[in-house]
Scaffold this motif. Structure first.
Motif, PDB file in Angstrom:
ATOM      1  N   GLN A   1      38.657  47.803  51.662  1.00 32.56           N
ATOM      2  CA  GLN A   1      38.634  48.080  50.222  1.00 32.56           C
ATOM      3  C   GLN A   1      39.361  46.989  49.448  1.00 32.56           C
ATOM      4  OE1 GLN A   1      36.895  50.653  48.580  1.00 32.56           O
ATOM      5  NE2 GLN A   1      37.315  49.168  46.964  1.00 32.56           N
ATOM      6  N   LEU A   2      40.483  46.536  49.965  1.00 35.17           N
ATOM      7  CA  LEU A   2      41.220  45.456  49.315  1.00 35.17           C
ATOM      8  C   LEU A   2      40.370  44.189  49.230  1.00 35.17           C
ATOM      9  CD1 LEU A   2      44.698  45.998  50.986  1.00 35.17           C
ATOM     10  CD2 LEU A   2      44.201  46.277  48.547  1.00 35.17           C
ATOM     11  N   ALA A   3      39.680  43.853  50.321  1.00 27.23           N
ATOM     12  CA  ALA A   3      38.833  42.658  50.335  1.00 27.23           C
ATOM     13  C   ALA A   3      37.661  42.815  49.363  1.00 27.23           C
ATOM     14  CB  ALA A   3      38.334  42.377  51.748  1.00 27.23           C
ATOM     15  N   ALA A   4      37.072  44.003  49.290  1.00 25.77           N
ATOM     16  CA  ALA A   4      35.975  44.248  48.346  1.00 25.77           C
ATOM     17  C   ALA A   4      36.460  44.095  46.907  1.00 25.77           C
ATOM     18  CB  ALA A   4      35.378  45.632  48.580  1.00 25.77           C
ATOM     19  N   ASP A   5      37.629  44.638  46.612  1.00 24.09           N
ATOM     20  CA  ASP A   5      38.204  44.511  45.273  1.00 24.09           C
ATOM     21  C   ASP A   5      38.521  43.056  44.952  1.00 24.09           C
ATOM     22  OD1 ASP A   5      38.014  47.282  45.126  1.00 24.09           O
ATOM     23  OD2 ASP A   5      40.175  47.616  45.382  1.00 24.09           O
ATOM     24  N   LEU A   6      39.046  42.333  45.924  1.00 22.42           N
ATOM     25  CA  LEU A   6      39.342  40.914  45.746  1.00 22.42           C
ATOM     26  C   LEU A   6      38.067  40.149  45.437  1.00 22.42           C
ATOM     27  CD1 LEU A   6      41.365  38.515  45.978  1.00 22.42           C
ATOM     28  CD2 LEU A   6      40.768  38.431  48.408  1.00 22.42           C
ATOM     29  N   GLY A   7      37.028  40.412  46.198  1.00 26.40           N
ATOM     30  CA  GLY A   7      35.756  39.730  45.976  1.00 26.40           C
ATOM     31  C   GLY A   7      35.178  40.000  44.600  1.00 26.40           C
ATOM     32  N   ALA A   8      35.220  41.255  44.176  1.00 25.82           N
ATOM     33  CA  ALA A   8      34.692  41.598  42.858  1.00 25.82           C
ATOM     34  C   ALA A   8      35.473  40.874  41.760  1.00 25.82           C
ATOM     35  CB  ALA A   8      34.746  43.110  42.658  1.00 25.82           C
ATOM     36  N   MET A   9      36.785  40.819  41.925  1.00 27.32           N
ATOM     37  CA  MET A   9      37.621  40.156  40.926  1.00 27.32           C
ATOM     38  C   MET A   9      37.334  38.654  40.885  1.00 27.32           C
ATOM     39  SD  MET A   9      41.764  40.283  40.439  1.00 27.32           S
ATOM     40  CE  MET A   9      41.742  42.065  40.335  1.00 27.32           C
ATOM     41  N   LEU A  10      37.299  38.014  42.058  1.00 25.22           N
ATOM     42  CA  LEU A  10      37.043  36.573  42.100  1.00 25.22           C
ATOM     43  C   LEU A  10      35.649  36.245  41.581  1.00 25.22           C
ATOM     44  CD1 LEU A  10      38.704  35.728  45.511  1.00 25.22           C
ATOM     45  CD2 LEU A  10      39.439  34.899  43.268  1.00 25.22           C
ATOM     46  N   LEU A  11      34.662  37.024  41.980  1.00 25.87           N
ATOM     47  CA  LEU A  11      33.290  36.796  41.535  1.00 25.87           C
ATOM     48  C   LEU A  11      33.195  36.907  40.014  1.00 25.87           C
ATOM     49  CD1 LEU A  11      30.519  36.158  42.706  1.00 25.87           C
ATOM     50  CD2 LEU A  11      30.084  38.617  42.816  1.00 25.87           C
ATOM     51  N   GLY A  12      33.850  37.915  39.470  1.00 23.81           N
ATOM     52  CA  GLY A  12      33.846  38.106  38.021  1.00 23.81           C
ATOM     53  C   GLY A  12      34.515  36.972  37.264  1.00 23.81           C
ATOM     54  N   ARG A  13      35.440  36.310  37.904  1.00 27.10           N
ATOM     55  CA  ARG A  13      36.165  35.205  37.274  1.00 27.10           C
ATOM     56  C   ARG A  13      35.560  33.849  37.610  1.00 27.10           C
ATOM     57  NH1 ARG A  13      41.993  36.641  36.288  1.00 27.10           N
ATOM     58  NH2 ARG A  13      42.411  34.459  36.692  1.00 27.10           N
ATOM     59  N   GLY A  14      34.619  33.820  38.550  1.00 27.03           N
ATOM     60  CA  GLY A  14      34.046  32.546  38.976  1.00 27.03           C
ATOM     61  C   GLY A  14      35.021  31.710  39.769  1.00 27.03           C
ATOM     62  N   GLU A  15      35.894  32.370  40.539  1.00 29.37           N
ATOM     63  CA  GLU A  15      36.918  31.670  41.316  1.00 29.37           C
ATOM     64  C   GLU A  15      36.699  31.876  42.811  1.00 29.37           C
ATOM     65  OE1 GLU A  15      40.557  31.694  38.085  1.00 29.37           O
ATOM     66  OE2 GLU A  15      40.531  33.271  39.590  1.00 29.37           O
ATOM     67  N   SER A  16      37.440  31.099  43.592  1.00 27.47           N
ATOM     68  CA  SER A  16      37.290  31.151  45.047  1.00 27.47           C
ATOM     69  C   SER A  16      38.648  31.237  45.738  1.00 27.47           C
ATOM     70  CB  SER A  16      36.544  29.905  45.540  1.00 27.47           C
ATOM     71  OG  SER A  16      37.301  28.733  45.225  1.00 27.47           O
ATOM     72  N   ILE A  17      38.600  31.605  47.014  1.00 25.46           N
ATOM     73  CA  ILE A  17      39.804  31.759  47.831  1.00 25.46           C
ATOM     74  C   ILE A  17      39.577  31.095  49.182  1.00 25.46           C
ATOM     75  CG2 ILE A  17      39.052  34.015  48.698  1.00 25.46           C
ATOM     76  CD1 ILE A  17      42.625  33.703  47.994  1.00 25.46           C
ATOM     77  N   ALA A  18      40.659  30.613  49.776  1.00 27.87           N
ATOM     78  CA  ALA A  18      40.641  30.100  51.148  1.00 27.87           C
ATOM     79  C   ALA A  18      41.834  30.707  51.876  1.00 27.87           C
ATOM     80  CB  ALA A  18      40.738  28.574  51.153  1.00 27.87           C
ATOM     81  N   THR A  19      41.755  30.756  53.212  1.00 23.20           N
ATOM     82  CA  THR A  19      42.824  31.346  54.005  1.00 23.20           C
ATOM     83  C   THR A  19      43.306  30.376  55.077  1.00 23.20           C
ATOM     84  OG1 THR A  19      41.289  32.346  55.598  1.00 23.20           O
ATOM     85  CG2 THR A  19      41.906  33.684  53.680  1.00 23.20           C
TER      86      THR A  19
END
Length: 166
Positions: A6-24
């Motif tokens: 759920q945390l990852a899904a929420d993170l994805g929705a937030m990043l997608l909505g902002r047009g941003e990306s993440i790396a690990t």
């Protein structure tokens, strides 16, 4: 704490909505953060790089962690996770990055760095990097899972509170 999916899904929705990306950049979790992210359909729109840098050589070669940082502070330290986060952010040309390094156990702990100690860092857009430590309880699996959830939850908080540059 909410589950990692759920945390990852929420993170994805937030990043997608902002047009941003993440790396690990992961050490003790061995790719579990990236796995939680890539379990989300469509994650390729906001995630492209996950580096498992379990050994010190990988931290140096792949992420640009300084040998002196490892020698002076150890792999499980604030300085090293900061360098890991900045390194993977640059490697992926990502807006955000998260890095983790810790002692999941059951062995490897010391009085100064006990089993369950994990250092985490987030590299923000614009060059700010924050780091913090947690001491998780439980067996190896529990420490690793708590680390994933802590990393994803803190990312959500930081991204939510971050004002994008115009």
């Amino acid at each position: 704490m909410a589950n990692s999916r759920q945390l990852a899904a929420d993170l994805g929705a937030m990043l997608l909505g902002r047009g941003e990306s993440i790396a690990t950049a992961e050490s003790c979790t061995g790719g579990l953060i990236a796995a939680a992210i890539t379990d989300i359909p469509g994650s390729s729109a906001w995630f492209s790089h996950g580096v498992v840098s379990y050994g010190n050589q990988a931290k140096q070669q792949l992420l640009g962690v300084q040998a002196s940082s490892l020698m002076d502070h150890g792999a499980v330290s604030e300085l090293v996770v900061r360098e890991m986060a900045v390194g993977v952010q640059a490697l992926a040309d990502a807006d955000w990055a998260v890095a983790v390094s810790g002692i999941a156990g059951p062995d490897g702990g010391s009085p100064e760095k006990p089993v369950g100690l994990v250092w985490l860092a987030i590299a923000h857009p614009g060059g700010q990097t924050e780091a913090w430590s947690c001491h998780f309880c439980g067996d190896r699996e529990a420490v690793r899972q708590q680390t994933v959830e802590e990393a994803l939850a803190r990312l959500l908080q930081r991204i939510h509170g971050h004002v994008r540059a115009a």
